[in-house]
Design a protein around this motif. Structure first.
Motif, PDB file in Angstrom:
ATOM      1  N   PRO A   1       0.826  -1.224   0.000  1.00  0.00           N
ATOM      2  CA  PRO A   1       0.000   0.000   0.000  1.00  0.00           C
ATOM      3  C   PRO A   1       0.859   1.271   0.000  1.00  0.00           C
ATOM      4  O   PRO A   1       1.961   1.304   0.555  1.00  0.00           O
ATOM      5  CB  PRO A   1      -0.797  -0.108   1.295  1.00  0.00           C
ATOM      6  N   ILE A   2       0.367   2.300  -0.648  1.00  0.00           N
ATOM      7  CA  ILE A   2       0.985   3.622  -0.620  1.00  0.00           C
ATOM      8  C   ILE A   2      -0.090   4.659  -0.311  1.00  0.00           C
ATOM      9  O   ILE A   2      -1.288   4.385  -0.399  1.00  0.00           O
ATOM     10  CB  ILE A   2       1.673   3.976  -1.967  1.00  0.00           C
ATOM     11  N   SER A   3       0.372   5.854   0.017  1.00  0.00           N
ATOM     12  CA  SER A   3      -0.573   6.926   0.316  1.00  0.00           C
ATOM     13  C   SER A   3      -0.814   7.784  -0.918  1.00  0.00           C
ATOM     14  O   SER A   3      -0.068   7.730  -1.898  1.00  0.00           O
ATOM     15  CB  SER A   3      -0.050   7.793   1.462  1.00  0.00           C
ATOM     16  N   THR A   4      -1.851   8.597  -0.852  1.00  0.00           N
ATOM     17  CA  THR A   4      -2.256   9.446  -1.968  1.00  0.00           C
ATOM     18  C   THR A   4      -2.074  10.910  -1.595  1.00  0.00           C
ATOM     19  O   THR A   4      -2.465  11.331  -0.506  1.00  0.00           O
ATOM     20  CB  THR A   4      -3.730   9.190  -2.335  1.00  0.00           C
ATOM     21  N   GLY A   5      -1.461  11.658  -2.487  1.00  0.00           N
ATOM     22  CA  GLY A   5      -1.290  13.093  -2.292  1.00  0.00           C
ATOM     23  C   GLY A   5      -2.252  13.872  -3.165  1.00  0.00           C
ATOM     24  O   GLY A   5      -3.124  13.306  -3.843  1.00  0.00           O
ATOM     25  N   ALA A   6      -2.087  15.204  -3.151  1.00  0.00           N
ATOM     26  CA  ALA A   6      -2.937  16.080  -3.968  1.00  0.00           C
ATOM     27  C   ALA A   6      -2.084  17.221  -4.509  1.00  0.00           C
ATOM     28  O   ALA A   6      -1.467  17.957  -3.741  1.00  0.00           O
ATOM     29  CB  ALA A   6      -4.094  16.629  -3.145  1.00  0.00           C
ATOM     30  N   LEU A   7      -2.057  17.343  -5.822  1.00  0.00           N
ATOM     31  CA  LEU A   7      -1.261  18.383  -6.474  1.00  0.00           C
ATOM     32  C   LEU A   7      -2.180  19.247  -7.320  1.00  0.00           C
ATOM     33  O   LEU A   7      -2.984  18.739  -8.112  1.00  0.00           O
ATOM     34  CB  LEU A   7      -0.190  17.750  -7.370  1.00  0.00           C
ATOM     35  N   SER A   8      -2.068  20.572  -7.148  1.00  0.00           N
ATOM     36  CA  SER A   8      -2.838  21.524  -7.947  1.00  0.00           C
ATOM     37  C   SER A   8      -1.885  22.321  -8.831  1.00  0.00           C
ATOM     38  O   SER A   8      -0.797  22.718  -8.395  1.00  0.00           O
ATOM     39  CB  SER A   8      -3.630  22.482  -7.050  1.00  0.00           C
ATOM     40  N   VAL A   9      -2.306  22.565 -10.065  1.00  0.00           N
ATOM     41  CA  VAL A   9      -1.497  23.301 -11.035  1.00  0.00           C
ATOM     42  C   VAL A   9      -2.326  24.457 -11.574  1.00  0.00           C
ATOM     43  O   VAL A   9      -3.429  24.247 -12.102  1.00  0.00           O
ATOM     44  CB  VAL A   9      -1.037  22.396 -12.188  1.00  0.00           C
ATOM     45  N   ASN A  10      -1.805  25.686 -11.422  1.00  0.00           N
ATOM     46  CA  ASN A  10      -2.421  26.878 -12.013  1.00  0.00           C
ATOM     47  C   ASN A  10      -1.577  27.314 -13.202  1.00  0.00           C
ATOM     48  O   ASN A  10      -0.387  27.584 -13.057  1.00  0.00           O
ATOM     49  CB  ASN A  10      -2.509  28.013 -10.988  1.00  0.00           C
ATOM     50  N   LEU A  11      -2.187  27.386 -14.371  1.00  0.00           N
ATOM     51  CA  LEU A  11      -1.471  27.723 -15.597  1.00  0.00           C
ATOM     52  C   LEU A  11      -1.810  29.134 -16.046  1.00  0.00           C
ATOM     53  O   LEU A  11      -2.945  29.589 -15.930  1.00  0.00           O
ATOM     54  CB  LEU A  11      -1.851  26.760 -16.716  1.00  0.00           C
ATOM     55  N   THR A  12      -0.807  29.807 -16.579  1.00  0.00           N
ATOM     56  CA  THR A  12      -1.012  31.060 -17.306  1.00  0.00           C
ATOM     57  C   THR A  12      -0.657  30.793 -18.754  1.00  0.00           C
ATOM     58  O   THR A  12       0.487  30.460 -19.075  1.00  0.00           O
ATOM     59  CB  THR A  12      -0.129  32.188 -16.743  1.00  0.00           C
ATOM     60  N   ASN A  13      -1.657  30.933 -19.628  1.00  0.00           N
ATOM     61  CA  ASN A  13      -1.481  30.584 -21.031  1.00  0.00           C
ATOM     62  C   ASN A  13      -1.247  31.853 -21.840  1.00  0.00           C
ATOM     63  O   ASN A  13      -1.987  32.835 -21.703  1.00  0.00           O
ATOM     64  CB  ASN A  13      -2.738  29.870 -21.544  1.00  0.00           C
ATOM     65  N   PRO A  14      -0.221  31.909 -22.693  1.00  0.00           N
ATOM     66  CA  PRO A  14       0.028  33.112 -23.483  1.00  0.00           C
ATOM     67  C   PRO A  14      -1.140  33.440 -24.400  1.00  0.00           C
ATOM     68  O   PRO A  14      -1.856  32.554 -24.882  1.00  0.00           O
ATOM     69  CB  PRO A  14       1.279  32.754 -24.299  1.00  0.00           C
ATOM     70  N   SER A  15      -1.296  34.720 -24.664  1.00  0.00           N
ATOM     71  CA  SER A  15      -2.347  35.168 -25.575  1.00  0.00           C
ATOM     72  C   SER A  15      -2.151  34.558 -26.952  1.00  0.00           C
ATOM     73  O   SER A  15      -1.033  34.489 -27.464  1.00  0.00           O
ATOM     74  CB  SER A  15      -2.327  36.694 -25.665  1.00  0.00           C
ATOM     75  N   GLY A  16      -3.236  34.093 -27.543  1.00  0.00           N
ATOM     76  CA  GLY A  16      -3.176  33.538 -28.887  1.00  0.00           C
ATOM     77  C   GLY A  16      -2.996  32.047 -28.938  1.00  0.00           C
ATOM     78  O   GLY A  16      -3.149  31.446 -30.000  1.00  0.00           O
ATOM     79  N   LEU A  17      -2.648  31.422 -27.809  1.00  0.00           N
ATOM     80  CA  LEU A  17      -2.486  29.971 -27.764  1.00  0.00           C
ATOM     81  C   LEU A  17      -3.673  29.336 -27.054  1.00  0.00           C
ATOM     82  O   LEU A  17      -4.169  29.861 -26.043  1.00  0.00           O
ATOM     83  CB  LEU A  17      -1.199  29.598 -27.046  1.00  0.00           C
ATOM     84  N   THR A  18      -4.111  28.209 -27.563  1.00  0.00           N
ATOM     85  CA  THR A  18      -5.205  27.460 -26.947  1.00  0.00           C
ATOM     86  C   THR A  18      -4.646  26.171 -26.366  1.00  0.00           C
ATOM     87  O   THR A  18      -3.971  25.400 -27.067  1.00  0.00           O
ATOM     88  CB  THR A  18      -6.292  27.124 -27.981  1.00  0.00           C
ATOM     89  N   LEU A  19      -4.921  25.945 -25.096  1.00  0.00           N
ATOM     90  CA  LEU A  19      -4.442  24.745 -24.427  1.00  0.00           C
ATOM     91  C   LEU A  19      -5.214  23.535 -24.928  1.00  0.00           C
ATOM     92  O   LEU A  19      -6.455  23.538 -24.949  1.00  0.00           O
ATOM     93  CB  LEU A  19      -4.610  24.895 -22.914  1.00  0.00           C
ATOM     94  N   ARG A  20      -4.485  22.498 -25.344  1.00  0.00           N
ATOM     95  CA  ARG A  20      -5.141  21.321 -25.914  1.00  0.00           C
ATOM     96  C   ARG A  20      -5.051  20.099 -25.013  1.00  0.00           C
ATOM     97  O   ARG A  20      -5.971  19.263 -25.016  1.00  0.00           O
ATOM     98  CB  ARG A  20      -4.504  20.992 -27.266  1.00  0.00           C
ATOM     99  N   SER A  21      -3.974  19.938 -24.270  1.00  0.00           N
ATOM    100  CA  SER A  21      -3.867  18.741 -23.433  1.00  0.00           C
ATOM    101  C   SER A  21      -2.918  18.991 -22.280  1.00  0.00           C
ATOM    102  O   SER A  21      -2.047  19.863 -22.357  1.00  0.00           O
ATOM    103  CB  SER A  21      -3.378  17.533 -24.258  1.00  0.00           C
ATOM    104  N   ARG A  22      -3.102  18.211 -21.207  1.00  0.00           N
ATOM    105  CA  ARG A  22      -2.225  18.218 -20.044  1.00  0.00           C
ATOM    106  C   ARG A  22      -2.063  16.784 -19.555  1.00  0.00           C
ATOM    107  O   ARG A  22      -3.019  16.000 -19.599  1.00  0.00           O
ATOM    108  CB  ARG A  22      -2.813  19.058 -18.905  1.00  0.00           C
ATOM    109  N   GLN A  23      -0.839  16.454 -19.114  1.00  0.00           N
ATOM    110  CA  GLN A  23      -0.572  15.131 -18.548  1.00  0.00           C
ATOM    111  C   GLN A  23       0.250  15.287 -17.276  1.00  0.00           C
ATOM    112  O   GLN A  23       0.971  16.271 -17.102  1.00  0.00           O
ATOM    113  CB  GLN A  23       0.198  14.239 -19.538  1.00  0.00           C
TER     114      GLN A  23
END
Length: 529
Positions: free
Chosen positions: A329-351
């Protein structure tokens, strides 16, 4: 009285008793445009010597440089000697001359009516230490493989690489440019290098990928007793089994897949892996296993991580091996990511990945929606292992951005600013009648270097590697050219890029490294006839 006038007449007829003056021949002096010349050892400098004539002087004047013994390491020449009105004195202190100040005499001599006239001027030569360096580097292809027996040129001076892609050039003055020609159809130029040990990572497939070996690996996942871990996988539960090693091929998630097997609900504890690694012989690595529970109908969104384990394994080429791996068994954490996307670009995917080895990983979360920019994920807490976040964005004009940040912990909040994509500025699309020395200009992401690709039918494709935003490539008349950019970062300079930052070649998503790459579509222009 009649005899008193005779002595006076005699004196007058003799011209004053024999003191006849020679005809007037005038005089001359020389002047230096500067009394001081400062040069770096091994370099060349010059100054002007001017002849100043008076009184109708017309004799021939010879120039020479008088040097004290300590300055015998100074080579000198005059552009005109004998001098008519002026002459350029060129000085070249040898590269081995000790730094310091040296006193020289510029001497001018003329022969007039049997007399030698001599005029001198003092010249102070300041010599500083040479900045010339010896460059010893290596040329590799995009896969990190050495490029053997290819020419590497600094200007007109070229040397060939050895079997390991290594080369040496002596007496190089930074900053310097190096051009590599791995084939008649390609020319790669690195602009503005200063380091003595550049790694020239060419964006070319010439030289091929490294040799690859394969083997089959199977076994059983063994839960720790009384741990509550169950197999086959319950509903909404999955397992990834990964083979990892420093030489392992990048974990491949697209079927048929290498170095990875995903066990879905109802599968396990048995696993069966197709493994692949670079090299010509055996490999030692590890088998890693991770079990998680995901939201119903959303296997890419884990809710909790249940079990993890790993075990060392050695594999021989073409072998079929067996290895059981215990999981606990292992434990579970929690990670949050706040992105700032440059003007003119559309975010398509994150992994989100767990890094296991240089190119071995667990893919633990994926989101292909354009929004939101703020995401939170459950993460596995695995001692000694870090996480990597990756994102892909594009623009309507065809520009793209791939971004990856590694070294993240399993808990907390991180703020990430995605870099700008490069933007071609000049010449404009389909612009015509450009001059042959027209510059190519663009904007680039901060802390990046750019690869400028330039091609024209019947000519070698030229690639320029630079931290500048302007290149004057030198064009030919009456031609159509295509050009585009790929920028890589983070790199503070071209010297930073030429360090051995990517020993395995140009990176891709899933590698255990922080990087970004941004591209532009190809644009066209034509030159004047």
């Amino acid at each position: 009285m009649r005899y008193g006038l005779l002595p006076l007449l005699l004196l007058a007829g003799c011209g004053g008793g024999g003191n006849t003056q020679p005809p007037t021949v005038g005089d001359f002096q020389i002047a230096l445009s500067s009394g001081t010349l400062n040069l770096e050892a091994g370099t060349t400098g010059s100054l002007e010597v001017t002849l100043e004539k008076t009184g109708g002087f017309s004799a021939e004047v010879q120039l020479s440089l008088v040097r004290v013994p300590s300055t015998l390491g100074v080579n000198a020449s005059f552009s005109q000697n004998p001098i008519q009105s002026s002459s350029t004195l060129t000085l070249n202190p040898s590269s081995g001359l000790a730094p310091g100040e040296y006193t020289l005499l510029v001497r001018a001599t003329a022969s007039v009516s049997g007399q030698v006239l001599k005029r001198e001027r003092t010249l102070t030569l300041g010599v500083s230490a040479s900045s010339l360096i010896n460059v010893s580097g290596q040329a590799r292809n995009r896969f990190g493989q050495p490029l053997a027996n290819v020419p590497v040129c600094q200007g007109s001076r070229c040397v060939n690489t050895d079997a390991e892609g290594r080369f040496s050039l002596s007496g190089v003055r930074p900053p310097y440019d190096l051009t590599v020609r791995p084939a008649a159809t390609q020319e790669h130029t690195f602009l503005g290098l200063s380091r003595p040990d550049p790694l020239l990572l060419l964006f070319t497939s010439l030289g091929g990928a490294p040799a690859e070996q394969t083997a089959s690996l199977s076994g059983t996942l063994l839960p720790q007793s009384s741990s509550g871990i169950t197999f086959p996988n319950p509903s909404n539960t999955g397992v990834q089994v990964v083979f990892g090693a420093p030489q392992a091929r990048l974990t491949q998630f697209v079927p048929p897949g290498y170095n990875l097997q995903t066990l879905f609900p109802g599968q396990g504890p048995a696993y069966n892996l197709s493994t692949a690694w670079n090299g010509t012989g055996s490999v030692q690595g590890r088998v890693y296993a991770l079990q998680w529970r995901h939201a119903a109908g959303a296997p890419g969104t884990p809710e909790a991580f249940l079990a993890y384990g790993s075990r060392v394994v050695s594999l021989d080429p073409a072998e079929s091996a067996s290895l059981n791996v215990g999981v606990a068994p292992i434990s579970t954490g929690a990670l949050s990511v706040n992105l700032t996307n440059p003007s003119g670009l559309t975010l398509r995917s994150r992994q989100l990945y767990v890094n296991l080895e240089a190119r071995s990983l667990f893919l633990i979360a994926s989101n292909n929606a354009e929004s939101p920019l703020n995401l939170s994920w459950a993460t596995p807490v695995i001692p000694g292992k870090t996480l990597t976040f990756a994102a892909y964005a594009d623009a309507p004009d065809g520009r793209t951005l791939s971004f990856q940040q590694n070294g993240l912990g399993p808990n907390g909040l991180i703020n990430l600013n995605l870099p700008e994509a490069p933007n071609p500025l000049s010449p404009g699309q389909n612009q015509s009648s450009l001059s042959l020395n027209a510059p190519l200009q663009w904007s680039r992401p901060g802390t990046s270097i750019c690869l400028l690709f330039l091609s024209s039918a019947g000519q070698p494709t030229r690639t320029f590697y630079t931290d500048r935003t302007t290149v004057v490539p030198g064009l030919e008349a009456n031609r159509t050219y295509a050009w585009g950019l790929t920028c890589y970062g983070p790199f503070a300079s071209i010297d930073a890029f030429a360090a051995d930052s990517w020993p395995l070649g140009y990176p891709a998503f899933g590698w255990d490294t922080t990087f970004f790459s941004a591209t532009t579509p190809a644009r066209s222009f034509s030159t004047a006839p």
